[in-house]
Motif scaffolding. Structure first.
Motif, PDB file in Angstrom:
ATOM      1  N   ASP A   1      15.487  41.656 -10.957  1.00 41.08           N
ATOM      2  CA  ASP A   1      16.076  41.572  -9.621  1.00 41.08           C
ATOM      3  C   ASP A   1      15.082  42.177  -8.630  1.00 41.08           C
ATOM      4  O   ASP A   1      14.631  43.317  -8.820  1.00 41.08           O
ATOM      5  CB  ASP A   1      17.377  42.381  -9.532  1.00 41.08           C
ATOM      6  CG  ASP A   1      18.481  41.856 -10.427  1.00 41.08           C
ATOM      7  OD1 ASP A   1      18.562  40.624 -10.608  1.00 41.08           O
ATOM      8  OD2 ASP A   1      19.268  42.684 -10.946  1.00 41.08           O
ATOM      9  N   LEU A   2      14.726  41.427  -7.590  1.00 42.94           N
ATOM     10  CA  LEU A   2      13.890  41.979  -6.526  1.00 42.94           C
ATOM     11  C   LEU A   2      14.756  42.873  -5.643  1.00 42.94           C
ATOM     12  O   LEU A   2      15.740  42.416  -5.065  1.00 42.94           O
ATOM     13  CB  LEU A   2      13.271  40.852  -5.705  1.00 42.94           C
ATOM     14  CG  LEU A   2      12.396  41.278  -4.524  1.00 42.94           C
ATOM     15  CD1 LEU A   2      11.182  42.060  -4.983  1.00 42.94           C
ATOM     16  CD2 LEU A   2      11.964  40.045  -3.713  1.00 42.94           C
ATOM     17  N   VAL A   3      14.394  44.163  -5.556  1.00 43.14           N
ATOM     18  CA  VAL A   3      15.215  45.104  -4.801  1.00 43.14           C
ATOM     19  C   VAL A   3      14.532  45.607  -3.535  1.00 43.14           C
ATOM     20  O   VAL A   3      15.200  46.159  -2.651  1.00 43.14           O
ATOM     21  CB  VAL A   3      15.648  46.303  -5.670  1.00 43.14           C
ATOM     22  CG1 VAL A   3      16.537  45.844  -6.819  1.00 43.14           C
ATOM     23  CG2 VAL A   3      14.445  47.078  -6.201  1.00 43.14           C
ATOM     24  N   LYS A   4      13.203  45.424  -3.413  1.00 42.74           N
ATOM     25  CA  LYS A   4      12.531  45.886  -2.193  1.00 42.74           C
ATOM     26  C   LYS A   4      11.186  45.191  -2.026  1.00 42.74           C
ATOM     27  O   LYS A   4      10.436  45.026  -2.991  1.00 42.74           O
ATOM     28  CB  LYS A   4      12.289  47.408  -2.243  1.00 42.74           C
ATOM     29  CG  LYS A   4      11.748  47.987  -0.926  1.00 42.74           C
ATOM     30  CD  LYS A   4      11.587  49.484  -1.004  1.00 42.74           C
ATOM     31  CE  LYS A   4      11.130  50.092   0.329  1.00 42.74           C
ATOM     32  NZ  LYS A   4      12.205  50.116   1.336  1.00 42.74           N
ATOM     33  N   THR A   5      10.909  44.791  -0.794  1.00 42.55           N
ATOM     34  CA  THR A   5       9.581  44.355  -0.381  1.00 42.55           C
ATOM     35  C   THR A   5       9.203  45.180   0.838  1.00 42.55           C
ATOM     36  O   THR A   5       9.944  45.199   1.827  1.00 42.55           O
ATOM     37  CB  THR A   5       9.542  42.859  -0.031  1.00 42.55           C
ATOM     38  OG1 THR A   5       9.947  42.090  -1.165  1.00 42.55           O
ATOM     39  CG2 THR A   5       8.136  42.443   0.373  1.00 42.55           C
ATOM     40  N   THR A   6       8.074  45.874   0.759  1.00 41.48           N
ATOM     41  CA  THR A   6       7.674  46.757   1.853  1.00 41.48           C
ATOM     42  C   THR A   6       6.744  46.033   2.813  1.00 41.48           C
ATOM     43  O   THR A   6       6.263  44.934   2.547  1.00 41.48           O
ATOM     44  CB  THR A   6       6.948  48.006   1.330  1.00 41.48           C
ATOM     45  OG1 THR A   6       5.610  47.647   0.934  1.00 41.48           O
ATOM     46  CG2 THR A   6       7.684  48.634   0.161  1.00 41.48           C
ATOM     47  N   GLY A   7       6.458  46.702   3.908  1.00 41.10           N
ATOM     48  CA  GLY A   7       5.369  46.302   4.775  1.00 41.10           C
ATOM     49  C   GLY A   7       4.064  46.912   4.295  1.00 41.10           C
ATOM     50  O   GLY A   7       3.951  47.355   3.149  1.00 41.10           O
ATOM     51  N   SER A   8       3.080  46.969   5.197  1.00 41.12           N
ATOM     52  CA  SER A   8       1.759  47.467   4.832  1.00 41.12           C
ATOM     53  C   SER A   8       1.696  48.989   4.955  1.00 41.12           C
ATOM     54  O   SER A   8       2.469  49.606   5.699  1.00 41.12           O
ATOM     55  CB  SER A   8       0.687  46.832   5.711  1.00 41.12           C
ATOM     56  OG  SER A   8       0.906  47.175   7.070  1.00 41.12           O
ATOM     57  N   TYR A   9       0.729  49.558   4.218  1.00 38.96           N
ATOM     58  CA  TYR A   9       0.473  50.994   4.255  1.00 38.96           C
ATOM     59  C   TYR A   9      -1.018  51.232   4.446  1.00 38.96           C
ATOM     60  O   TYR A   9      -1.850  50.531   3.845  1.00 38.96           O
ATOM     61  CB  TYR A   9       0.923  51.676   2.956  1.00 38.96           C
ATOM     62  CG  TYR A   9       2.420  51.794   2.802  1.00 38.96           C
ATOM     63  CD1 TYR A   9       3.076  52.980   3.099  1.00 38.96           C
ATOM     64  CD2 TYR A   9       3.179  50.716   2.365  1.00 38.96           C
ATOM     65  CE1 TYR A   9       4.448  53.095   2.960  1.00 38.96           C
ATOM     66  CE2 TYR A   9       4.548  50.816   2.228  1.00 38.96           C
ATOM     67  CZ  TYR A   9       5.179  52.010   2.526  1.00 38.96           C
ATOM     68  OH  TYR A   9       6.544  52.105   2.391  1.00 38.96           O
ATOM     69  N   ALA A  10      -1.339  52.219   5.249  1.00 34.29           N
ATOM     70  CA  ALA A  10      -2.731  52.572   5.488  1.00 34.29           C
ATOM     71  C   ALA A  10      -3.329  53.209   4.235  1.00 34.29           C
ATOM     72  O   ALA A  10      -2.607  53.758   3.387  1.00 34.29           O
ATOM     73  CB  ALA A  10      -2.826  53.540   6.666  1.00 34.29           C
ATOM     74  N   PRO A  11      -4.643  53.169   4.084  1.00 35.70           N
ATOM     75  CA  PRO A  11      -5.285  53.799   2.929  1.00 35.70           C
ATOM     76  C   PRO A  11      -4.944  55.287   2.839  1.00 35.70           C
ATOM     77  O   PRO A  11      -4.979  56.009   3.840  1.00 35.70           O
ATOM     78  CB  PRO A  11      -6.780  53.595   3.201  1.00 35.70           C
ATOM     79  CG  PRO A  11      -6.843  52.360   4.044  1.00 35.70           C
ATOM     80  CD  PRO A  11      -5.626  52.440   4.923  1.00 35.70           C
ATOM     81  N   ALA A  12      -4.601  55.720   1.632  1.00 38.29           N
ATOM     82  CA  ALA A  12      -4.278  57.111   1.363  1.00 38.29           C
ATOM     83  C   ALA A  12      -4.335  57.334  -0.134  1.00 38.29           C
ATOM     84  O   ALA A  12      -4.179  56.393  -0.913  1.00 38.29           O
ATOM     85  CB  ALA A  12      -2.886  57.470   1.894  1.00 38.29           C
ATOM     86  N   GLU A  13      -4.572  58.580  -0.552  1.00 41.80           N
ATOM     87  CA  GLU A  13      -4.565  58.861  -1.989  1.00 41.80           C
ATOM     88  C   GLU A  13      -3.175  58.712  -2.565  1.00 41.80           C
ATOM     89  O   GLU A  13      -2.998  58.203  -3.664  1.00 41.80           O
ATOM     90  CB  GLU A  13      -5.095  60.282  -2.269  1.00 41.80           C
ATOM     91  CG  GLU A  13      -6.500  60.288  -2.770  1.00 41.80           C
ATOM     92  CD  GLU A  13      -6.903  61.603  -3.419  1.00 41.80           C
ATOM     93  OE1 GLU A  13      -6.093  62.551  -3.474  1.00 41.80           O
ATOM     94  OE2 GLU A  13      -8.052  61.662  -3.870  1.00 41.80           O
ATOM     95  N   ASN A  14      -2.190  59.188  -1.842  1.00 43.18           N
ATOM     96  CA  ASN A  14      -0.805  59.087  -2.286  1.00 43.18           C
ATOM     97  C   ASN A  14       0.019  58.349  -1.245  1.00 43.18           C
ATOM     98  O   ASN A  14      -0.014  58.680  -0.060  1.00 43.18           O
ATOM     99  CB  ASN A  14      -0.213  60.487  -2.510  1.00 43.18           C
ATOM    100  CG  ASN A  14      -0.680  61.099  -3.810  1.00 43.18           C
ATOM    101  OD1 ASN A  14      -0.068  60.900  -4.846  1.00 43.18           O
ATOM    102  ND2 ASN A  14      -1.780  61.843  -3.765  1.00 43.18           N
ATOM    103  N   THR A  15       0.744  57.355  -1.702  1.00 43.16           N
ATOM    104  CA  THR A  15       1.652  56.601  -0.851  1.00 43.16           C
ATOM    105  C   THR A  15       3.036  56.657  -1.484  1.00 43.16           C
ATOM    106  O   THR A  15       3.185  56.352  -2.683  1.00 43.16           O
ATOM    107  CB  THR A  15       1.202  55.136  -0.726  1.00 43.16           C
ATOM    108  OG1 THR A  15      -0.085  55.093  -0.112  1.00 43.16           O
ATOM    109  CG2 THR A  15       2.186  54.334   0.111  1.00 43.16           C
ATOM    110  N   THR A  16       4.026  57.051  -0.734  1.00 43.30           N
ATOM    111  CA  THR A  16       5.393  57.112  -1.230  1.00 43.30           C
ATOM    112  C   THR A  16       6.309  56.266  -0.362  1.00 43.30           C
ATOM    113  O   THR A  16       6.079  56.108   0.838  1.00 43.30           O
ATOM    114  CB  THR A  16       5.919  58.558  -1.273  1.00 43.30           C
ATOM    115  OG1 THR A  16       5.986  59.091   0.049  1.00 43.30           O
ATOM    116  CG2 THR A  16       5.030  59.453  -2.134  1.00 43.30           C
TER     117      THR A  16
END
Length: 221
Positions: free
Chosen positions: A170-185
């Motif tokens: 089941d697809l539960v989430k599609t996000t937008g874009s994120y800037a470069p980073a070591e950790n993305t949450t």
């Protein structure tokens, strides 16, 4: 949408790079040139195996204590040392055409089948989560993300006995874009799931058409 910074994983890639002697002769370890990323919480299958056993991967007790990791280490140790390299290039958004059912956790047997053991059904160690949980991507190379797609295995699917297929998700989430980073949450909100499931994440990196396919075993508590 902005990425959220956190501290690096408990045992970052520098631990693997520091291994020397016979082990270094046996295996090509991950390094800064080859570094990419993976979901570290809830831990991907091969990241979890590396985190738990990277310092003790020849310990035969693993066969009883963590048998799915044991079979993975036996099949190809590089799948754990290179836990951050499970990707496929030039997919052009056609994920289902490039990654066949039954081979989702290995990214369609990418990297000449290096990660094929990750498709093996069984009692993989799980991370306890709730209906609303946080995903954490650790990306040493800081590629950024065009998007993440997060799927949860259906209640009818048994990950201990069946390879994971697109029809099981089941697809539960599609996000937008994120800037470069070591950790993305980012947060994922679900409902109606209970017990053992697989979280399947597609991370489309921003620097090129590079797509990561990541299985995390979870227990909805």
């Amino acid at each position: 949408m902005q990425a959220t910074a956190k501290s690096a994983p408990r045992r970052a890639l520098t631990v693997a790079a520091a291994l020397t002697g016979a082990l270094a002769c046996m295996l090509p370890l991950a390094n800064s040139a080859a570094a990419h990323g993976s979901i570290v919480d809830p831990a991907s299958r091969n990241y979890g195996c590396w985190e738990r056993w990277g310092d003790d991967h020849l310990n035969e007790n693993m066969a009883q204590e963590d048998p799915m990791c044991w079979q993975a280490w036996q099949d190809n140790p590089n799948a754990m040392w290179n836990w951050n390299g499970l990707y496929k290039n030039n997919v052009n958004g056609n994920h289902e055409a490039h990654v066949s059912s039954g081979n989702l956790c290995s990214g369609g047997d990418t990297q000449n089948g290096r990660y094929s053991s990750l498709d093996t059904p069984g009692a993989w160690k799980t991370t306890d989560i709730t209906d609303n949980f946080t995903m954490n991507l650790y990306d040493q190379a800081q590629h950024g993300a065009d998007y993440f797609k997060v799927y949860v295995s259906k209640n009818s699917y048994d990950p201990t006995s069946e390879p994971l297929g697109w029809e099981d998700l089941d697809l539960v989430k599609t996000t937008g874009s994120y800037a470069p980073a070591e950790n993305t949450t980012f947060q994922v909100n679900t409902s109606g799931y209970d017990g053992r499931h697989v979280i399947f994440t597609i991370w489309k990196a921003s620097h090129m058409d590079q797509n990561y396919y990541i299985c995390s075993d979870v227990n909805f508590a």
